[in-house]
Design an enzyme around this catalytic site. Structure first.
Site, PDB file in Angstrom:
ATOM      1  N   LYS A 148       0.673   2.411  -7.016  1.00  0.00           N
ATOM      2  CA  LYS A 148       1.510   2.573  -5.824  1.00  0.00           C
ATOM      3  C   LYS A 148       0.593   2.581  -4.607  1.00  0.00           C
ATOM      4  CE  LYS A 148       4.835   5.542  -3.538  1.00  0.00           C
ATOM      5  NZ  LYS A 148       5.731   6.680  -3.635  1.00  0.00           N
ATOM      6  N   LYS A 161       3.866  -1.320  -7.061  1.00  0.00           N
ATOM      7  CA  LYS A 161       4.737  -1.125  -5.900  1.00  0.00           C
ATOM      8  C   LYS A 161       3.910  -1.151  -4.629  1.00  0.00           C
ATOM      9  CE  LYS A 161       7.457   2.449  -3.758  1.00  0.00           C
ATOM     10  NZ  LYS A 161       7.777   3.837  -3.705  1.00  0.00           N
TER      11      LYS A 161
HETATM   12  C1  PBG Z   1       8.645   8.756  -2.770  1.00  0.00           C
HETATM   13  C2  PBG Z   1       8.984   7.321  -2.720  1.00  0.00           C
HETATM   14  C3  PBG Z   1       8.800   6.397  -1.694  1.00  0.00           C
HETATM   15  C4  PBG Z   1       9.378   5.206  -2.127  1.00  0.00           C
HETATM   16  C5  PBG Z   1       9.855   5.434  -3.403  1.00  0.00           C
HETATM   17  N1  PBG Z   1       9.591   6.740  -3.767  1.00  0.00           N
HETATM   18  C6  PBG Z   1       8.235   6.561  -0.340  1.00  0.00           C
HETATM   19  C7  PBG Z   1       6.813   6.792  -0.136  1.00  0.00           C
HETATM   20  O1  PBG Z   1       6.027   6.933  -1.062  1.00  0.00           O
HETATM   21  O2  PBG Z   1       6.454   6.906   1.027  1.00  0.00           O
HETATM   22  C8  PBG Z   1       9.461   3.944  -1.333  1.00  0.00           C
HETATM   23  C9  PBG Z   1      10.570   3.050  -1.712  1.00  0.00           C
HETATM   24  C10 PBG Z   1      10.868   1.977  -0.739  1.00  0.00           C
HETATM   25  O3  PBG Z   1      10.209   1.779   0.295  1.00  0.00           O
HETATM   26  O4  PBG Z   1      11.839   1.253  -1.017  1.00  0.00           O
HETATM   27  N2  PBG Z   1       7.312   9.076  -2.753  1.00  0.00           N
END
Ligand code: PBG
Length: 325
Positions: free
Chosen positions: A192, A245
């Protein structure tokens, strides 16, 4: 002699026969946002076509998801109460826990995946527990596993930690197993990245960090070897599915992850990817249907087995209508 590659492109029939990648509603997971309150179905301004739903109106979207033959949902909660230890995230009566119970009641067949993180629930908007201005890894693990357990107890079919703390897959796996949830799989947000593509989500989930940024726990977009390490670590800790992601700017990472591992790979086509296409379509500059389907196809071609996408419902409908010949 000329290599006549065009021979296999001459008709719809031959193109159908030689096609290497196919997408369908079986590949998609739809993110949904549950909010406190009653009688709420409110469009999210940064994610047009997606809504905040109160629990009493969740059936509207769940019924549509089932009709579109989408197989799974990723549940996000937006609580009323935030504090330093994210207590509403592991409350048995929390927004996600109630949403999960409701969804399972509406449809027993839909796979309910729950996002495990703290950023919507902490007053500082960080994904873990802050100690002396820093996100503390070990403290966060205790709370993250508590959150995961409470999701499992509410009926979640799969736990998806998105916090990026080290060791969270193992911590969650252990606590789930100790409590008799050894059959609940973990889909880990393994690679991520610290991405600007999450902007519209943070507006939707009210989860922007109140100080600093997420660079000390989310990955540097410049790194792909490091993503392989994250993925390998998570698999060793017991992740059943690993995720990359965002998706579209990270197709190389998806491909590399696919080639090096045998577990299923999920890709999250995040809010910014969706919002850009919606904005371009609104301006009349692009063909939304064609672009959205091409994006999803490219993510699958890169090696993703499943795609979390805000386009899940529309794309499924478009695919059922058939692609223009
Ligand atoms: C929670 C989370 C996030 C997303 C999914 N789970 C935000 C982040 O990490 O800032 C992002 C999903 C998206 O942008 O569609 N941590």
């Amino acid at each position: 002699m000329v290599n006549r590659n065009r021979r296999l492109r001459g008709s719809n029939a031959i193109r159908d026969l030689v096609r290497e990648t196919v997408i369908s509603s079986n590949d998609f997971i739809y993110p949904i946002f549950a909010v406190e309150g009653e009688n709420i179905k409110e469009e999210i301004s940064s994610l047009p076509g997606c809504y905040h739903f109160s629990i009493d109106r969740l059936h509207e979207v769940i019924e549509e998801i089932v009709k579109c033959k989408v197989r799974g949902v990723m549940v996000f909660g937006i609580p009323d109460h935030k504090d330093e230890i994210a207590s509403s995230a592991f409350d048995d009566n929390g927004i996600v826990q109630r949403a999960v119970r409701k969804i399972k009641k509406i449809s027993s067949k839909l796979l309910v995946i729950t996002d495990v993180c703290m950023c919507q629930y902490t007053s500082n908007g960080h994904c873990g527990i802050v100690v002396d201005g820093m996100v503390n890894n070990e403290k966060s693990l205790k709370y993250l596993s508590k959150i995961a357990l409470s999701h499992a107890m509410a009926g979640s079919d799969m736990i998806a930690p998105s916090d990026m703390m080290d060791g969270r897959v193992l911590a969650i796996r252990n606590l789930l197993d100790e409590n008799g949830y050894e059959n609940i799989p973990i889909m880990s947000y393994s690679a991520k990245y610290c991405s600007a593509f999450y902007g519209p989500f943070r507006e939707a989930a009210h989860s922007a960090p109140q100080f600093g940024n997420r660079k000390t726990y989310q990955m540097d977009p410049a790194n792909s070897r490091e993503a392989m390490k994250e993925i390998q670590d998570d698999i060793e800790e017991g992740a059943d599915i690993v995720m990359v992601k965002p998706a579209l700017s990270y197709l190389d990472v998806i491909r590399w992850a696919r080639d090096r591992n045998d577990v299923p790979i999920a890709a999250y086509s995040v809010s910014g990817e969706y919002a850009m296409v919606k904005a371009g379509a609104k301006l009349g500059w692009i063909n939304e249907k064609a672009i959205a389907l091409e994006m999803l196809l490219s993510i699958k071609r890169a090696g993703a087995d499943m795609i979390i996408t805000y386009y899940a419902l529309e794309a499924s409908k478009w695919l059922m209508e058939g692609i223009d010949e």
